[in-house]
Design a protein around this motif. Structure first.
Motif, PDB file in Angstrom:
ATOM      1  N   ILE A   1      -4.383  -4.108  -4.383  1.00  0.00           N
ATOM      2  CA  ILE A   1      -4.149  -2.775  -3.820  1.00  0.00           C
ATOM      3  C   ILE A   1      -4.202  -1.713  -4.917  1.00  0.00           C
ATOM      4  CG2 ILE A   1      -2.404  -1.318  -2.706  1.00  0.00           C
ATOM      5  CD1 ILE A   1      -1.537  -4.003  -1.241  1.00  0.00           C
ATOM      6  N   ALA A   2      -3.585  -2.012  -6.063  1.00  0.00           N
ATOM      7  CA  ALA A   2      -3.619  -1.061  -7.176  1.00  0.00           C
ATOM      8  C   ALA A   2      -5.053  -0.790  -7.617  1.00  0.00           C
ATOM      9  CB  ALA A   2      -2.798  -1.603  -8.348  1.00  0.00           C
TER      10      ALA A   2
ATOM     11  N   GLN B   1       3.007   6.847  -6.855  1.00  0.00           N
ATOM     12  CA  GLN B   1       2.179   7.839  -7.562  1.00  0.00           C
ATOM     13  C   GLN B   1       2.565   9.264  -7.168  1.00  0.00           C
ATOM     14  OE1 GLN B   1      -2.197   6.493  -8.049  1.00  0.00           O
ATOM     15  NE2 GLN B   1      -1.425   5.289  -6.331  1.00  0.00           N
ATOM     16  N   GLU B   2       2.931   9.441  -5.902  1.00  0.00           N
ATOM     17  CA  GLU B   2       3.366  10.770  -5.453  1.00  0.00           C
ATOM     18  C   GLU B   2       4.670  11.166  -6.136  1.00  0.00           C
ATOM     19  OE1 GLU B   2       3.655  10.440  -1.236  1.00  0.00           O
ATOM     20  OE2 GLU B   2       1.480  10.330  -0.914  1.00  0.00           O
TER      21      GLU B   2
ATOM     22  N   LYS C   1      -0.937   8.476 -11.921  1.00  0.00           N
ATOM     23  CA  LYS C   1      -1.190   7.043 -11.925  1.00  0.00           C
ATOM     24  C   LYS C   1      -0.118   6.294 -12.714  1.00  0.00           C
ATOM     25  CE  LYS C   1      -6.263   7.327 -11.682  1.00  0.00           C
ATOM     26  NZ  LYS C   1      -7.510   6.845 -12.329  1.00  0.00           N
TER      27      LYS C   1
ATOM     28  N   THR D   1       1.159   3.961  -3.153  1.00  0.00           N
ATOM     29  CA  THR D   1       0.815   5.348  -2.838  1.00  0.00           C
ATOM     30  C   THR D   1       1.990   6.279  -3.122  1.00  0.00           C
ATOM     31  OG1 THR D   1      -0.769   4.692  -1.129  1.00  0.00           O
ATOM     32  CG2 THR D   1       0.090   6.938  -1.019  1.00  0.00           C
TER      33      THR D   1
ATOM     34  N   LYS E   1      -7.840  -1.108  -5.751  1.00  0.00           N
ATOM     35  CA  LYS E   1      -8.544  -0.357  -4.709  1.00  0.00           C
ATOM     36  C   LYS E   1      -8.155   1.115  -4.737  1.00  0.00           C
ATOM     37  CE  LYS E   1      -9.112  -4.293  -1.580  1.00  0.00           C
ATOM     38  NZ  LYS E   1      -8.561  -5.011  -0.398  1.00  0.00           N
ATOM     39  N   GLN E   2      -6.895   1.377  -5.028  1.00  0.00           N
ATOM     40  CA  GLN E   2      -6.425   2.767  -5.088  1.00  0.00           C
ATOM     41  C   GLN E   2      -6.693   3.410  -6.452  1.00  0.00           C
ATOM     42  OE1 GLN E   2      -2.397   3.509  -3.858  1.00  0.00           O
ATOM     43  NE2 GLN E   2      -2.538   2.295  -1.999  1.00  0.00           N
ATOM     44  N   ASP E   3      -7.208   2.633  -7.402  1.00  0.00           N
ATOM     45  CA  ASP E   3      -7.371   3.099  -8.783  1.00  0.00           C
ATOM     46  C   ASP E   3      -6.049   3.701  -9.256  1.00  0.00           C
ATOM     47  OD1 ASP E   3      -8.594   3.587 -11.215  1.00  0.00           O
ATOM     48  OD2 ASP E   3      -9.474   5.501 -10.570  1.00  0.00           O
ATOM     49  N   ALA E   4      -4.972   2.908  -9.073  1.00  0.00           N
ATOM     50  CA  ALA E   4      -3.615   3.414  -9.268  1.00  0.00           C
ATOM     51  C   ALA E   4      -3.077   3.211 -10.676  1.00  0.00           C
ATOM     52  CB  ALA E   4      -2.674   2.744  -8.267  1.00  0.00           C
TER      53      ALA E   4
ATOM     54  N   GLU F   1       0.843  -1.200   0.000  1.00  0.00           N
ATOM     55  CA  GLU F   1       0.000   0.000   0.000  1.00  0.00           C
ATOM     56  C   GLU F   1       0.878   1.250   0.000  1.00  0.00           C
ATOM     57  OE1 GLU F   1      -4.012  -1.590   2.328  1.00  0.00           O
ATOM     58  OE2 GLU F   1      -2.347  -0.713   3.480  1.00  0.00           O
ATOM     59  N   ASN F   2       1.905   1.244   0.844  1.00  0.00           N
ATOM     60  CA  ASN F   2       2.824   2.375   0.917  1.00  0.00           C
ATOM     61  C   ASN F   2       3.566   2.547  -0.410  1.00  0.00           C
ATOM     62  OD1 ASN F   2       4.523   4.398   2.479  1.00  0.00           O
ATOM     63  ND2 ASN F   2       6.106   2.932   1.864  1.00  0.00           N
TER      64      ASN F   2
END
Length: 268
Positions: free
Chosen positions: A132-133, A81-82, A87, A78, A135-138, A74-75
């Motif tokens: 995870i990707a 993307q930052e 994305k 996240t 769920k985060q719409d990553a 998850e980290n």
């Protein structure tokens, strides 16, 4: 040769340990083709490897992550993307490890706690990453995820041990998640079944040198190199393969479709 085929694309590359790693060569090729990405590996693997050298060469940042840890993943997704400013367009899953193979435990007498580790590191980690990707719409629409596999998922190679089971699970996850992610976001997910390749992980399999020689003689085009596999991965990340998904793609010089060759018959 750069054609900027990945210009503007962003991604995550798992598994670059050293210059022998396919993931290392994928990172070099992706950088050459205009992509931006973060590199990741397990903290213990990073201590053993030379990933900082690769990060400097490709102007990439490193995010340590245990691929079996949901919290770490998850980290990772996240922060990626930052760092990349948006994305993702691609992910390379190039992870595989078996304590049973390392400890030379015969397939019929494996340690089942180690077996769980084999499956978790080598296969379930892909499911966790994709979940995870999603769920985060990553991942952007029409993004591409590639996982590296081996033909031991379809055929018996005695010394490959429980890694064969892990690769079978990896390929099943690719198909199942490929369906759901494709329907929802047009994200495509594939495995590449590579020739036996001299990597840190591959070299730990018993009789590996002899098998590479056998595979070379069994493949009409010869064994595919790690660099050639990296080229294939780049093609799969690009928009030129937008409608390829849920496939196990053999990249093995024809080994998977060959019954016997003259070279092998001459040896007999």
């Amino acid at each position: 040769m750069s054609t900027d085929i990945l210009k503007g694309k962003k991604g995550i590359i798992f598994g670059a340990l050293n210059e022998m790693s396919i993931a290392w060569k994928v990172a070099q090729k992706a950088h050459e083709q205009g992509a931006q990405f973060v590199l990741t590996n397990a903290p213990i693997a990073m201590r053993m490897g030379e990933i900082n050298k690769l990060a400097e060469e490709t102007n990439s940042e490193i995010i340590p992550a245990d691929a079996t840890s949901v919290e770490d993943l998850e980290n990772l997704i996240t922060k990626a993307q930052e760092i990349l400013g948006g994305k993702l367009d691609f992910i390379l899953h190039s992870i595989g490890m078996s304590p049973n193979v390392r400890k030379k435990k015969h397939y019929t007498d494996i340690n089942y706690e180690w077996y769980k580790t084999t499956l978790d590191v080598s296969a379930t980690s892909l499911h966790k990453t994709l979940a995870i990707a999603k769920k985060q719409d990553a991942i952007n629409d029409w993004g591409s995820v590639v996982a590296l596999t081996y033909i031991a998922a379809q055929r018996i190679f005695p010394d490959y041990g429980d890694m064969a089971d892990a690769k079978s699970l990896l390929e099943s996850i690719t198909r199942s998640f490929g369906y759901h992610y494709g329907v929802d976001k047009k994200v495509r997910i594939n495995t590449i079944s590579q020739s036996p390749t001299v990597t840190t992980a591959g070299s730990g399999v018993g009789g590996f040198d002899k098998f590479i020689s056998y595979a070379e003689k069994m493949s009409p085009l010869g064994n595919a190199s790690a660099e050639a596999c990296a080229d294939y991965c780049i093609a799969m990340f690009s928009d030129l393969t937008k409608y390829v998904t849920m496939q196990n793609l053999y990249h093995d010089g024809g080994f998977s479709a060959t019954g016997v060759t003259n070279d092998i018959m001459d040896m007999m």
